[in-house]
Design a protein around this motif. Sequence first.
Motif, PDB file in Angstrom:
ATOM      1  N   GLN A 152      -0.556   4.471   6.770  1.00 25.66           N
ATOM      2  CA  GLN A 152       0.597   4.332   7.219  1.00 25.66           C
ATOM      3  C   GLN A 152       1.342   3.589   7.606  1.00 25.66           C
ATOM      4  OE1 GLN A 152       1.708   8.305   8.716  1.00 25.66           O
ATOM      5  NE2 GLN A 152       3.997   7.524   9.028  1.00 25.66           N
ATOM      6  N   LYS A 153       2.347   3.156   7.397  1.00 24.37           N
ATOM      7  CA  LYS A 153       3.588   2.376   8.381  1.00 24.37           C
ATOM      8  C   LYS A 153       4.606   3.094   9.041  1.00 24.37           C
ATOM      9  CE  LYS A 153       0.414  -1.374   8.281  1.00 24.37           C
ATOM     10  NZ  LYS A 153       0.720  -2.385   9.454  1.00 24.37           N
ATOM     11  N   VAL A 154       5.324   2.482   9.521  1.00 23.03           N
ATOM     12  CA  VAL A 154       6.761   3.673  10.074  1.00 23.03           C
ATOM     13  C   VAL A 154       7.241   3.107  11.362  1.00 23.03           C
ATOM     14  CG1 VAL A 154       5.948   4.367  12.618  1.00 23.03           C
ATOM     15  CG2 VAL A 154       7.078   5.251  11.318  1.00 23.03           C
ATOM     16  N   TRP A 155       8.634   2.761  10.783  1.00 23.99           N
ATOM     17  CA  TRP A 155      10.108   1.937  11.186  1.00 23.99           C
ATOM     18  C   TRP A 155      10.246   0.453  10.775  1.00 23.99           C
ATOM     19  CZ3 TRP A 155      10.443   5.997  14.435  1.00 23.99           C
ATOM     20  CH2 TRP A 155      10.183   6.784  14.801  1.00 23.99           C
ATOM     21  N   THR A 156       9.695   1.325   9.561  1.00 20.49           N
ATOM     22  CA  THR A 156      10.065  -0.305   8.953  1.00 20.49           C
ATOM     23  C   THR A 156      11.207  -0.658   8.266  1.00 20.49           C
ATOM     24  OG1 THR A 156       7.812   0.552   7.647  1.00 20.49           O
ATOM     25  CG2 THR A 156       8.966  -1.279   6.616  1.00 20.49           C
ATOM     26  N   SER A 157      12.453  -0.681   8.749  1.00 17.94           N
ATOM     27  CA  SER A 157      13.955  -1.300   9.066  1.00 17.94           C
ATOM     28  C   SER A 157      14.107  -1.781   7.114  1.00 17.94           C
ATOM     29  CB  SER A 157      14.101  -2.190   9.513  1.00 17.94           C
ATOM     30  OG  SER A 157      14.080  -1.860  10.983  1.00 17.94           O
ATOM     31  N   GLY A 158      14.774  -1.097   6.180  1.00 17.34           N
ATOM     32  CA  GLY A 158      15.281  -1.799   5.209  1.00 17.34           C
ATOM     33  C   GLY A 158      14.129  -1.539   4.052  1.00 17.34           C
ATOM     34  N   GLY A 159      13.332  -0.951   4.403  1.00 13.09           N
ATOM     35  CA  GLY A 159      11.848  -0.809   3.539  1.00 13.09           C
ATOM     36  C   GLY A 159      12.802  -0.204   2.044  1.00 13.09           C
ATOM     37  N   GLN A 160      13.122   0.450   2.010  1.00 14.46           N
ATOM     38  CA  GLN A 160      13.837   1.390   0.599  1.00 14.46           C
ATOM     39  C   GLN A 160      14.330   0.549  -0.054  1.00 14.46           C
ATOM     40  OE1 GLN A 160      15.343   1.043   3.900  1.00 14.46           O
ATOM     41  NE2 GLN A 160      16.934   2.671   3.971  1.00 14.46           N
ATOM     42  N   VAL A 161      14.904  -0.734   0.974  1.00 14.89           N
ATOM     43  CA  VAL A 161      15.335  -1.718  -0.367  1.00 14.89           C
ATOM     44  C   VAL A 161      14.308  -3.210  -0.205  1.00 14.89           C
ATOM     45  CG1 VAL A 161      17.701  -1.337  -0.086  1.00 14.89           C
ATOM     46  CG2 VAL A 161      17.418  -2.403   1.295  1.00 14.89           C
ATOM     47  N   ALA A 162      13.703  -2.477   0.404  1.00 16.24           N
ATOM     48  CA  ALA A 162      12.844  -4.127  -0.009  1.00 16.24           C
ATOM     49  C   ALA A 162      11.510  -4.620  -1.160  1.00 16.24           C
ATOM     50  CB  ALA A 162      11.931  -3.998   0.970  1.00 16.24           C
ATOM     51  N   ASP A 163      12.033  -6.129  -1.760  1.00 20.55           N
ATOM     52  CA  ASP A 163      11.236  -5.952  -3.170  1.00 20.55           C
ATOM     53  C   ASP A 163       9.538  -6.764  -2.529  1.00 20.55           C
ATOM     54  OD1 ASP A 163      13.404  -6.062  -4.958  1.00 20.55           O
ATOM     55  OD2 ASP A 163      13.953  -7.554  -3.678  1.00 20.55           O
ATOM     56  N   MET A 164       9.730  -7.778  -1.225  1.00 23.49           N
ATOM     57  CA  MET A 164       8.591  -7.558  -0.859  1.00 23.49           C
ATOM     58  C   MET A 164       8.518  -6.784   0.463  1.00 23.49           C
ATOM     59  SD  MET A 164       7.096  -9.461  -3.043  1.00 23.49           S
ATOM     60  CE  MET A 164       5.493  -9.907  -2.551  1.00 23.49           C
ATOM     61  N   GLY A 165       6.865  -6.758   0.915  1.00 23.51           N
ATOM     62  CA  GLY A 165       6.424  -6.569   2.532  1.00 23.51           C
ATOM     63  C   GLY A 165       5.741  -7.305   2.811  1.00 23.51           C
ATOM     64  N   MET A 166       6.032  -7.712   4.424  1.00 24.69           N
ATOM     65  CA  MET A 166       4.841  -8.490   4.932  1.00 24.69           C
ATOM     66  C   MET A 166       4.131  -7.099   5.807  1.00 24.69           C
ATOM     67  SD  MET A 166       7.960 -10.199   7.431  1.00 24.69           S
ATOM     68  CE  MET A 166       9.027  -9.504   7.368  1.00 24.69           C
ATOM     69  N   LEU A 167       2.736  -7.209   5.430  1.00 27.07           N
ATOM     70  CA  LEU A 167       2.039  -6.275   5.147  1.00 27.07           C
ATOM     71  C   LEU A 167       0.741  -7.021   6.309  1.00 27.07           C
ATOM     72  CD1 LEU A 167       0.532  -3.731   4.563  1.00 27.07           C
ATOM     73  CD2 LEU A 167      -0.356  -4.302   3.667  1.00 27.07           C
ATOM     74  N   ILE A 168       0.539  -6.467   7.401  1.00 24.59           N
ATOM     75  CA  ILE A 168      -0.526  -6.434   7.930  1.00 24.59           C
ATOM     76  C   ILE A 168      -1.417  -5.625   8.116  1.00 24.59           C
ATOM     77  CG2 ILE A 168      -0.411  -8.469   9.214  1.00 24.59           C
ATOM     78  CD1 ILE A 168       0.216  -6.859  11.730  1.00 24.59           C
ATOM     79  N   ALA A 169      -2.845  -5.373   7.883  1.00 20.03           N
ATOM     80  CA  ALA A 169      -3.836  -4.553   7.224  1.00 20.03           C
ATOM     81  C   ALA A 169      -5.405  -5.294   8.340  1.00 20.03           C
ATOM     82  CB  ALA A 169      -4.193  -4.540   5.552  1.00 20.03           C
ATOM     83  N   ARG A 170      -6.646  -4.030   8.047  1.00 14.81           N
ATOM     84  CA  ARG A 170      -7.341  -4.406   8.877  1.00 14.81           C
ATOM     85  C   ARG A 170      -8.120  -5.031   7.549  1.00 14.81           C
ATOM     86  NH1 ARG A 170      -8.867  -4.471  13.127  1.00 14.81           N
ATOM     87  NH2 ARG A 170      -7.402  -3.352  13.495  1.00 14.81           N
ATOM     88  N   THR A 171      -8.690  -6.041   7.523  1.00 16.63           N
ATOM     89  CA  THR A 171      -9.967  -6.103   6.550  1.00 16.63           C
ATOM     90  C   THR A 171     -11.380  -6.368   6.409  1.00 16.63           C
ATOM     91  OG1 THR A 171      -9.190  -8.412   6.893  1.00 16.63           O
ATOM     92  CG2 THR A 171      -7.912  -7.845   5.085  1.00 16.63           C
ATOM     93  N   ASN A 172     -11.557  -6.289   8.232  1.00 15.35           N
ATOM     94  CA  ASN A 172     -13.014  -6.418   8.682  1.00 15.35           C
ATOM     95  C   ASN A 172     -13.309  -5.759  10.132  1.00 15.35           C
ATOM     96  OD1 ASN A 172     -15.518  -6.437   9.239  1.00 15.35           O
ATOM     97  ND2 ASN A 172     -15.724  -8.764   9.719  1.00 15.35           N
ATOM     98  N   PRO A 173     -13.541  -3.590  10.122  1.00 12.46           N
ATOM     99  CA  PRO A 173     -13.424  -3.392  11.146  1.00 12.46           C
ATOM    100  C   PRO A 173     -14.813  -3.387  12.085  1.00 12.46           C
ATOM    101  CG  PRO A 173     -14.443  -2.537   8.963  1.00 12.46           C
ATOM    102  CD  PRO A 173     -13.708  -3.560   8.616  1.00 12.46           C
TER     103      PRO A 173
END
Length: 442
Positions: A152-173
């Motif tokens: 889950q992400k939060v405080w995503t400004s303009g997420g509702q009108v975005a085509d693309m997202g700059m996503l950071i996610a954990r790929t190695n814990p």
Amino acid sequence: MFPSFTTVTVVTDTLEDTGVVAEVNAWLEENWDPELTVAEWWERLGTSGWAAPTLPEGSYGKGLSRGDAVLVQQAIAEHGALGAPGGLGLLLAAPTIATHGTPEQVEEYVRPIVTGQRAWCQLFSEPGAGSDLAGLQAKAEQDGEEWIVNGQKVWTSGGQVADMGMLIARTNPNVPKHQGITYFAIDMHQPGIDIRPLKEMTGRAMFNEVFLTDARVADDAMIGGKNNGWAVANTTLMFERAGLGSGGGSAAASAATPGTVAGDLDKRAGDFVGSRRSGGGGGFGGMSTMLIELAKGNKTINDPTIRQGLMKLHSFAEIGRFNNLRVKAAKEQGKEIPGMGNISKLSMSEMMRMQRDLGLRIVGASGMLHAYDSKERPAIDAATSNPFLGIVTELALFAQGPPIYGGTDQVQRNIIGERVLGLPKEPNNDRTVNFADMPKNT
Ligand SMILES: Cc1cc2nc3c(=O)[nH]c(=O)nc-3n(C[C@H](O)[C@H](O)[C@H](O)COP(=O)(O)OP(=O)(O)OC[C@H]3O[C@@H](n4cnc5c(N)ncnc54)[C@H](O)[C@@H]3O)c2cc1C
């Protein structure tokens, strides 16, 4: 997304034209045509390098300094042409991808940003990871040539009108937390992404919660390499701070909107000229002038404490101007002033607070009246005979945001303390213990 109040205009009388204005004017003379659609115009502007002139040459830019870019922006406005597509794509994603992406990624992602075809949002913050961004828990797991994202992400400004997202996610814990993060360009239009708007005290719903459930992102949408996302995210944050503190945010204030969801792409470009959205464009200079005029109008200018407040605001703006000059002089000698981005951001937040407090004191009791809906505005204007009241109350409600986004005031001070002044860091083990073994924010 930074609303129009963050369009902090660089104090332009410090900027020296290095010939760039004549160059852009000659180009505009040949190319601007109000009859083009917004999409057609942005195609010309973006591919010429004038939409994002600070990007490197070869990445849809011209390698210009920020100061020159401000002059370009002004020249476009003065010519009566429509400015560059705004938003987080141009402000953050494009320079990040130009810095860390491959030439193919520049073509795939930067081109549609500078031509306004796609709007972007920033999927960084999570319910348990804001200031402690590296503690993020959204995870991406490899599945052949794709990654499956959950979290889950939060405080995503303009997420509702975005085509693309700059996503950071954990790929190695199973490494310390800063080392196991990857940066992706994710398509927001897919079944695994659920966007839920959050209503703010301003009355708008700019923010969103974004739930990612088995969302998919291709391997080749990884920016800067696997598990190197912390460095890439820091580049984005650096552009965010620099933009907010020194005026790049004004790129976010084009009169027309980019992207396929809420974009104005099919509309006539000429119809947007001279129609900057309310609150934008004036920056601190414009706001101070407006406050002075308001204070003269209702005689609060005779109150010595109001005069003192206005003078303090003016002094802050002047200090900002001197700092711009210092940065410029240092740059000319190939140097930089450590921490200046953090200082500019802190100063911008402080000035917003000063404007909030002064504005409310000047307008007095009518500051309690705010039009949450633009349809209510005329009735309030008529009742108060003050058409500028809405700007004051809007700023008062929004002023709480800038000290939080792009790194809170406290975090900016920590950075200055630790990285600039060399003070000892708070003791912690997050660079030595694997993320999987650390206690988690819930
Ligand atoms: C208008 C606005 C727009 C935003 N847009 C986006 C967006 O588009 N995308 C996105 O990903 N995020 C966005 N954010 C989120 C923003 O980045 C976070 O709110 C911010 O990083 C702070 O995180 P937090 O809210 O979790 O607060 P916390 O990190 O929980 O902080 C709470 C308080 O504790 C203090 N604190 C925390 N750690 C320390 C420390 N080490 N030392 C001293 N004090 C500390 C903070 O300063 C703050 O006062 C936006 C926020 C706002 C207000």
